[in-house]
Design a protein around this motif. Structure first.
Motif, short mmCIF file in Angstrom:
data_model
loop_
_atom_site.label_atom_id
_atom_site.label_comp_id
_atom_site.label_asym_id
_atom_site.label_seq_id
_atom_site.Cartn_x
_atom_site.Cartn_y
_atom_site.Cartn_z
N GLU A 1 56.93 35.35 -35.10
CA GLU A 1 58.27 34.81 -35.06
C GLU A 1 57.99 33.48 -34.50
O GLU A 1 57.10 32.83 -34.18
CB GLU A 1 59.01 35.78 -33.66
CG GLU A 1 59.46 36.91 -34.19
CD GLU A 1 59.84 37.89 -32.63
OE1 GLU A 1 61.15 37.89 -32.53
OE2 GLU A 1 59.06 38.02 -32.04
N TYR B 1 60.22 31.89 -32.38
CA TYR B 1 60.23 31.91 -30.86
C TYR B 1 61.17 33.14 -30.51
O TYR B 1 61.88 33.80 -31.40
CB TYR B 1 60.93 30.57 -30.48
CG TYR B 1 61.14 30.51 -29.07
CD1 TYR B 1 59.99 30.53 -28.23
CD2 TYR B 1 62.34 30.39 -28.49
CE1 TYR B 1 60.21 30.37 -26.89
CE2 TYR B 1 62.73 30.19 -26.93
CZ TYR B 1 61.31 30.21 -26.27
OH TYR B 1 61.51 29.90 -24.65
N ASN B 2 60.44 33.71 -29.11
CA ASN B 2 61.31 34.75 -28.88
C ASN B 2 61.23 34.79 -27.24
O ASN B 2 60.08 34.99 -26.74
CB ASN B 2 60.51 36.17 -29.22
CG ASN B 2 61.12 37.50 -28.86
OD1 ASN B 2 61.77 37.29 -27.87
ND2 ASN B 2 60.94 38.22 -29.43
N GLU C 1 61.85 36.38 -25.05
CA GLU C 1 61.70 37.69 -24.22
C GLU C 1 60.02 38.00 -24.40
O GLU C 1 59.60 38.79 -23.52
CB GLU C 1 62.58 38.93 -24.46
CG GLU C 1 63.92 38.80 -24.14
CD GLU C 1 64.89 39.57 -24.99
OE1 GLU C 1 64.67 40.80 -25.29
OE2 GLU C 1 65.93 38.97 -25.21
N ASN C 2 59.58 37.66 -25.28
CA ASN C 2 58.12 37.88 -25.48
C ASN C 2 57.63 36.66 -26.41
O ASN C 2 57.33 36.86 -27.41
CB ASN C 2 58.33 39.27 -26.51
CG ASN C 2 56.98 39.80 -26.70
OD1 ASN C 2 55.93 39.34 -25.85
ND2 ASN C 2 56.79 40.65 -27.57
N PRO C 3 57.43 35.79 -25.62
CA PRO C 3 57.01 34.35 -26.36
C PRO C 3 55.53 34.36 -26.91
O PRO C 3 55.17 33.50 -27.56
CB PRO C 3 57.14 33.34 -25.15
CG PRO C 3 57.05 33.94 -23.93
CD PRO C 3 57.63 35.47 -24.25
N THR D 1 54.46 33.81 -30.63
CA THR D 1 55.24 33.19 -31.54
C THR D 1 54.53 31.99 -31.70
O THR D 1 53.45 31.46 -31.50
CB THR D 1 56.67 32.71 -30.75
OG1 THR D 1 56.17 32.08 -29.57
CG2 THR D 1 57.19 34.16 -30.49
N TRP E 1 68.24 25.56 -28.27
CA TRP E 1 68.01 26.93 -28.16
C TRP E 1 69.05 27.32 -27.08
O TRP E 1 69.83 28.48 -27.18
CB TRP E 1 66.76 27.48 -27.68
CG TRP E 1 66.46 28.71 -27.87
CD1 TRP E 1 66.88 29.64 -27.05
CD2 TRP E 1 65.94 29.62 -28.94
NE1 TRP E 1 66.35 30.98 -27.10
CE2 TRP E 1 65.99 31.04 -28.60
CE3 TRP E 1 65.22 29.18 -29.98
CZ2 TRP E 1 65.20 31.94 -29.29
CZ3 TRP E 1 64.89 30.30 -31.09
CH2 TRP E 1 64.85 31.72 -30.56
#
Ligand code: NI
Length: 198
Positions: A143, A145-146, A148-150, A153, A196
């Motif tokens: 991904e 960026y995330n 919650e779960n970087p 990424t 963001w």
């Protein structure tokens, strides 16, 4: 073949093998590494021919990974042997290439290897480095960026690798270029989080 013709043959060989590559290790990456390496080599008074030839061949093991095996040594010997290069020159090129890779973690022992490593790392910085990071991440199903779960990424890759590169440059010429490109990445990240969260 004279040195100039050998370098042209190396460029053509790489163009054939790497055109259309989409993970960020494409022909143009290699061409940029060659240009940057040449520039650093002339500032640092290194052997221009060895630097340029090794730069052309520095990713050769990557495009034909046979069952995960790095075949760069074999491919480089094969290619340079056909061009009738002296054995000592072939060994020097193989040594330089084996010391360039980030993942192998080998420390370069010659000025020429230091320069090719610097040039390769510089291409991971700045606007192009940024574009390559997201292209590579996409190719690995990462991904962008995330929050919650970087961890997995592309943005995390900036911290894991890119922002460390400035401190790993070998030559003064490369340090100067790295400084400016690093600054750009910092500004990009700032702006990225700003958008963001807005
Ligand atoms: Ni490379």
């Amino acid at each position: 073949m004279n040195k100039q013709e050998i370098l042209i043959a190396a460029g053509n060989y790489i163009k054939k093998g790497f055109t259309g590559e989409t993970t960020g290790h494409d022909f143009y990456h290699i061409q940029r590494v060659v240009k940057t390496a040449r520039k650093i080599a002339s500032e640092e008074n290194a052997d221009l021919f060895l630097v340029e030839l090794a730069a052309w061949l520095h990713d050769v093991g990557d495009y034909k990974l046979h069952d995960g095996m790095d075949k760069s040594e074999e491919l480089i010997s094969e290619f340079l042997f056909e061009l009738n290069l002296p054995k000592e020159t072939i060994s020097k090129i193989i040594e330089i290439v084996s010391q360039v890779s980030f993942s192998k973690g080998n420390a370069p022992t010659s000025l020429e290897a230091k320069i090719v490593q610097d040039a390769d790392r510089l291409d991971a910085l700045g606007a192009i480095g940024l574009a390559r990071t997201f292209a590579y991440g996409g190719s690995k199903q990462r991904e962008i960026y995330n929050p919650e779960n970087p961890e997995e990424t592309s943005i995390q890759h900036f911290y894991d690798k890119l922002l460390k590169l400035k401190g790993l440059m070998n030559t003064n010429s490369a340090k100067k270029i790295a400084e400016e490109r690093h600054q750009f990445l910092e500004e990009f990240l700032e702006r990225f989080y700003e958008e963001w969260e807005s």
